[in-house]
Design an enzyme around this catalytic site. Sequence first.
Site, PDB file in Angstrom:
ATOM      1  N   GLU A  49       4.428   3.509  -2.139  1.00 26.37           N
ATOM      2  CA  GLU A  49       4.884   4.272  -0.973  1.00 26.37           C
ATOM      3  C   GLU A  49       4.486   3.577   0.326  1.00 26.37           C
ATOM      4  O   GLU A  49       5.279   3.524   1.276  1.00 26.37           O
ATOM      5  CB  GLU A  49       4.293   5.695  -0.994  1.00 26.37           C
ATOM      6  CG  GLU A  49       4.701   6.518  -2.188  1.00 26.37           C
ATOM      7  CD  GLU A  49       3.768   6.382  -3.380  1.00 26.37           C
ATOM      8  OE1 GLU A  49       3.831   7.252  -4.266  1.00 26.37           O
ATOM      9  OE2 GLU A  49       2.959   5.421  -3.442  1.00 26.37           O
ATOM     10  N   CYS A  77      -0.306   9.791  -3.810  1.00 22.70           N
ATOM     11  CA  CYS A  77      -1.730  10.099  -3.690  1.00 22.70           C
ATOM     12  C   CYS A  77      -1.983  10.687  -2.293  1.00 22.70           C
ATOM     13  O   CYS A  77      -1.082  10.758  -1.455  1.00 22.70           O
ATOM     14  CB  CYS A  77      -2.568   8.839  -3.922  1.00 22.70           C
ATOM     15  SG  CYS A  77      -2.479   7.642  -2.564  1.00 22.70           S
ATOM     16  N   CYS A  80      -1.063   8.211   0.503  1.00 24.15           N
ATOM     17  CA  CYS A  80       0.385   8.037   0.668  1.00 24.15           C
ATOM     18  C   CYS A  80       1.041   9.296   1.237  1.00 24.15           C
ATOM     19  O   CYS A  80       1.925   9.206   2.085  1.00 24.15           O
ATOM     20  CB  CYS A  80       1.020   7.626  -0.658  1.00 24.15           C
ATOM     21  SG  CYS A  80       0.506   5.978  -1.199  1.00 24.15           S
TER      22      CYS A  80
END
Length: 151
Positions: A49, A77, A80
């Site tokens: 990402e 996560c 991101c």
Amino acid sequence: MEAAIEEAYRGISKGDGGPFGAVIVSKEEIVARAHNEVLKRGEPTRHAEMCAISKAAPSFGSHLFLGGTIYSTTEPCVMCFAAIHWARIRRVYFGTTVADVNALGFNELTITNRRLKTLGRSPVEIVPGLLREECRELLLHWQQLPHRKTY
């Protein structure tokens, strides 16, 4: 999502990092494709990402990706998701979850995107489970590789 899956397989075949891919779309056109490059670059922020966000910036001409959508093979996560929020990406689609990659040994914080959205009052729309089985197959493919690395 199919393009994100393809990108993840490409990264796996090159040994660049984990089994993750992402694409960013604007006005129904892919403006960036990326895969995880943590091992290739030796840099912990080179998640799919984050790489896609870096590549997409020139297409938006700004740090704000207004109207943009990101497709990620796995739930972003915390790092991101924060970058997605800060870029004002409107919507995030993902296939597998943080729990799925934790089960493989990745060191993800167990905070879901829904929880982050609630805690941070983020306007990002979250759409989980897109092509989930195909994304699970990607993880299983990676899991069977003899020289895979988790981080």
